[in-house]
Scaffold this active site. Structure first.
Site, PDB file in Angstrom:
ATOM      1  N   LYS A   1      -2.163   2.799   1.048  1.00  0.00           N
ATOM      2  CA  LYS A   1      -2.527   1.829   2.083  1.00  0.00           C
ATOM      3  C   LYS A   1      -1.355   1.542   3.011  1.00  0.00           C
ATOM      4  O   LYS A   1      -1.540   1.239   4.193  1.00  0.00           O
ATOM      5  CB  LYS A   1      -3.087   0.558   1.444  1.00  0.00           C
ATOM      6  CG  LYS A   1      -2.139  -0.178   0.498  1.00  0.00           C
ATOM      7  CD  LYS A   1      -1.322  -1.247   1.187  1.00  0.00           C
ATOM      8  CE  LYS A   1      -0.360  -1.927   0.237  1.00  0.00           C
ATOM      9  NZ  LYS A   1       0.330  -3.070   0.862  1.00  0.00           N
TER      10      LYS A   1
ATOM     11  N   THR B   1      -3.481  -5.039   4.868  1.00  0.00           N
ATOM     12  CA  THR B   1      -2.220  -4.417   5.280  1.00  0.00           C
ATOM     13  C   THR B   1      -2.332  -3.803   6.667  1.00  0.00           C
ATOM     14  O   THR B   1      -1.341  -3.724   7.399  1.00  0.00           O
ATOM     15  CB  THR B   1      -1.791  -3.349   4.255  1.00  0.00           C
ATOM     16  OG1 THR B   1      -1.827  -3.917   2.944  1.00  0.00           O
ATOM     17  CG2 THR B   1      -0.386  -2.850   4.523  1.00  0.00           C
TER      18      THR B   1
END
Length: 342
Positions: A196, A253
């Site tokens: 991620k 994120t």
């Protein structure tokens, strides 16, 4: 770890005094005696005397019972549970240093979202090598440190090979507003956490060059598919990538103004040289180091990673965000679910 140790309030050592390590330590200190180890005497002094960490969490009060030390042996020797919150590039070295002081069989929980350069190993694999016999797991999820320590509602998943131990350890992190789920898919949770960060750089680059909301949504969605392909190829469970450690952490994120990796990508998109960006940061953006490692892991298992490839080209090989996005858009789209590429 014996069940009785949890009933008598296990002693916990958190290794690393950055924003997330400090946030987790402050939570755990509500339940058990907790000490956090840090390199900076200034940070340690602030935690002990002022119950704050102004370097990494300015303006937030920490649990008063949390203590800190710069002495690794002092932190580790009494510990029943070890929580690792150092960057991936320093993870093995920290374990080597503390190994002589850690009592046998103490569980080790990693907060680290990255892969080791060179070996391509996940953090729990490093624990298995350096500390054989110690149960190793990972805590991950969509967790911006300052929001968790401020008490905003959030959730995470703790993954251990033994689901009963995962559930036990989960109680250390649970609060009224911080929900903890358990899993036995250590591989999937760790791979999701590492990937991620790479994809957040990709989204940040798009934001930096002025791409719109549609572009951002496209890249996040295709990143999730890319993450799932690689994660399942190396042994993760497909459902993990639709959960907190996968989709949840990917979304936050890639979109939060507090995300270090998205911030790096955005500044790259605005034309700021990467060395200058990194020099101005207090903490590590794991995605920068992870991008090249991810591609090597993908090559090992024969998985195409177009988004990760373009991020690596920008951060490690002199490409530009504009070329990266042009390269992605020239690839012919296949079947949305079963296609092998972007």
């Amino acid at each position: 770890m014996a069940r009785t140790s949890l009933r008598r309030q296990p002693r916990v050592a958190v290794i690393g005094s950055g924003s997330w390590g400090t946030s987790v330590a402050s939570i755990v200190a509500r339940h058990s005696p907790t000490v956090i180890w840090g390199r900076s005497p200034e940070v340690v002094e602030q935690i002990n005397t002022g119950h704050t960490n102004e370097r990494y969490l300015p303006g937030f009060d920490l649990t008063p019972s949390l203590t800190a030390t710069t002495d690794l042996q002092e932190a580790v020797e009494p510990a029943d549970i070890l929580i690792m919150a150092v960057p991936s590039h320093g993870f093995r070295g920290a374990l080597d240093d503390l190994a002589p002081h850690l009592r046998p069989w103490a569980p080790v929980v990693s907060l680290v979202k990255g892969l080791e350069q060179g070996t391509r190993k996940r953090m729990t694999e490093i624990v298995d090598e350096v500390l054989p016999g110690h149960p190793a797991g990972v805590l991950a999820g969509p967790n911006i440190a300052r929001e968790v320590v401020a008490g905003y509602a959030a959730a995470a998943v703790i993954a251990m090979p033994d689901p009963h131990l995962a559930a036990q350890l989960g109680e250390l992190f649970r609060t009224t507003y911080f929900r903890i789920y358990s899993s036995s898919d250590v591989v999937g949770v760790e791979i999701a956490g590492a990937l991620k960060n790479v994809f957040a750089i990709a989204v940040g680059m798009g934001d930096g060059v002025g791409s719109g909301d549609n572009t951002r949504a496209m890249v996040i969605t295709r990143s999730l598919r890319e993450m799932t392909r690689l994660g399942t190829a190396v042994g993760g469970q497909p459902e993990t990538f639709a959960g907190l450690a996968g989709m949840g952490d990917l979304v936050v994120t890639c979109t939060s103004k507090h995300s270090r990796n998205r911030h790096v990508g955005e500044l790259i998109g605005q034309g700021v040289p990467l060395p200058e960006i990194l020099a101005g940061m207090k903490q590590v953006a794991e995605g920068v180091k992870t991008a090249s490692v991810v591609l090597k892991v993908a090559a090992d298992v024969g998985v195409e990673m177009p988004i990760a490839r373009e991020v690596d080209a920008v951060v490690n090989h002199g490409s530009t965000p504009e070329r990266a996005y042009r390269g992605l858009l020239t690839e012919a789209p296949g079947h949305e679910v079963h296609g092998a590429s972007w």
